[in-house]
Design a protein around this motif. Structure first.
Motif, short mmCIF file in Angstrom:
data_model
loop_
_atom_site.label_atom_id
_atom_site.label_comp_id
_atom_site.label_asym_id
_atom_site.label_seq_id
_atom_site.Cartn_x
_atom_site.Cartn_y
_atom_site.Cartn_z
N VAL A 212 5.92 2.35 8.73
CA VAL A 212 6.33 1.93 10.07
C VAL A 212 5.70 0.57 10.42
O VAL A 212 6.41 -0.35 10.84
CB VAL A 212 5.97 3.00 11.12
N PHE A 213 4.40 0.44 10.25
CA PHE A 213 3.74 -0.84 10.53
C PHE A 213 4.34 -1.94 9.65
O PHE A 213 4.62 -3.04 10.12
CB PHE A 213 2.23 -0.76 10.29
N GLY A 214 4.51 -1.67 8.36
CA GLY A 214 5.03 -2.67 7.44
C GLY A 214 6.39 -3.19 7.87
O GLY A 214 6.62 -4.40 7.90
N PHE B 142 2.12 11.78 -5.83
CA PHE B 142 2.66 12.72 -6.81
C PHE B 142 1.88 12.69 -8.13
O PHE B 142 1.54 13.73 -8.68
CB PHE B 142 4.15 12.46 -7.03
N VAL B 143 1.58 11.50 -8.62
CA VAL B 143 0.85 11.38 -9.89
C VAL B 143 -0.51 12.05 -9.79
O VAL B 143 -0.93 12.80 -10.69
CB VAL B 143 0.70 9.90 -10.30
N ASP B 144 -1.21 11.80 -8.68
CA ASP B 144 -2.57 12.34 -8.50
C ASP B 144 -2.58 13.73 -7.86
O ASP B 144 -3.65 14.29 -7.64
CB ASP B 144 -3.40 11.39 -7.63
N LYS B 145 -1.40 14.23 -7.52
CA LYS B 145 -1.28 15.54 -6.86
C LYS B 145 -2.15 15.59 -5.60
O LYS B 145 -2.95 16.50 -5.39
CB LYS B 145 -1.64 16.67 -7.82
N SER B 146 -1.96 14.57 -4.76
CA SER B 146 -2.75 14.45 -3.52
C SER B 146 -1.86 14.51 -2.28
O SER B 146 -2.03 13.74 -1.34
CB SER B 146 -3.56 13.15 -3.55
N ALA B 147 -0.92 15.44 -2.29
CA ALA B 147 0.03 15.57 -1.18
C ALA B 147 -0.61 16.36 -0.03
O ALA B 147 -0.21 17.48 0.28
CB ALA B 147 1.31 16.25 -1.66
N SER C 229 -0.88 8.61 6.54
CA SER C 229 -1.15 7.22 6.17
C SER C 229 0.12 6.54 5.66
O SER C 229 0.42 5.40 6.04
CB SER C 229 -2.23 7.15 5.08
N LEU C 230 0.88 7.23 4.84
CA LEU C 230 2.12 6.68 4.31
C LEU C 230 3.10 6.34 5.44
O LEU C 230 3.69 5.26 5.46
CB LEU C 230 2.77 7.65 3.32
N ALA C 231 3.25 7.26 6.37
CA ALA C 231 4.16 7.02 7.49
C ALA C 231 3.73 5.80 8.31
O ALA C 231 4.55 4.95 8.66
CB ALA C 231 4.24 8.26 8.38
N ILE D 81 0.84 -1.20 0.00
CA ILE D 81 0.00 0.00 0.00
C ILE D 81 0.87 1.25 0.00
O ILE D 81 0.62 2.20 -0.75
CB ILE D 81 -0.95 0.00 1.21
N ALA D 82 1.92 1.25 0.82
CA ALA D 82 2.82 2.40 0.90
C ALA D 82 3.51 2.66 -0.43
O ALA D 82 3.65 3.82 -0.86
CB ALA D 82 3.85 2.20 2.01
N ALA D 83 3.95 1.61 -1.11
CA ALA D 83 4.64 1.76 -2.39
C ALA D 83 3.73 2.42 -3.43
O ALA D 83 4.14 3.33 -4.16
CB ALA D 83 5.13 0.40 -2.89
N VAL D 84 2.49 1.97 -3.48
CA VAL D 84 1.54 2.56 -4.42
C VAL D 84 1.19 3.99 -4.00
O VAL D 84 1.15 4.91 -4.82
CB VAL D 84 0.28 1.69 -4.55
#
Length: 115
Positions: free
Chosen positions: A106-108, A88-93, A100-102, A79-82
């Motif tokens: 961390v969990f992964g 960046f692709v979707d401009k959803s920063a 969620s990424l962090a 999930i994190a990789a995607v």
């Protein structure tokens, strides 16, 4: 029980808790995820995927041991990789995406580490 196993347990319980929350209050997840169910079909989808699947993934390590933790960790890292690409692709920063990424990274990492 060592610190790593406690952290793995927290990650698994957190996953199941997220699922339980999504199952019980599917219309409340839009505040964080931006996903809005436009009708009953969407609510069922949220309950099924964000609810039932996350509950099952969070409970799996307690049923299957180390393999269950590692599979859950692999899921978080996928999930994190995607997510990192499509932020960046979707401009959803936005902050919720970075949070969620962090958590996913961390969990992964915690979950795939062997004892």
């Amino acid at each position: 029980m060592n610190l790593l196993m406690i952290l793995k347990g927290i990650a698994a319980i957190g996953t199941a808790a997220t699922g339980l929350f999504s199952l019980i209050k599917p219309t409340a997840i839009d505040n964080f995820t931006g996903i809005i169910a436009s009708g009953p079909r969407g609510i069922t989808e949220i309950r099924s995927i964000f609810g039932a699947l996350f509950i099952a993934l969070g409970v799996a390590p307690f049923l299957f041991g180390e393999d269950g933790y590692r599979i859950l960790g692999l899921g978080y890292l996928a999930i994190a990789a995607v997510r990192i690409v499509f932020i960046f692709v979707d401009k959803s920063a936005v902050s919720s995406n970075w949070i969620s990424l962090a958590v996913e990274i961390v969990f992964g990492l915690i979950l795939i580490i062997r004892k």
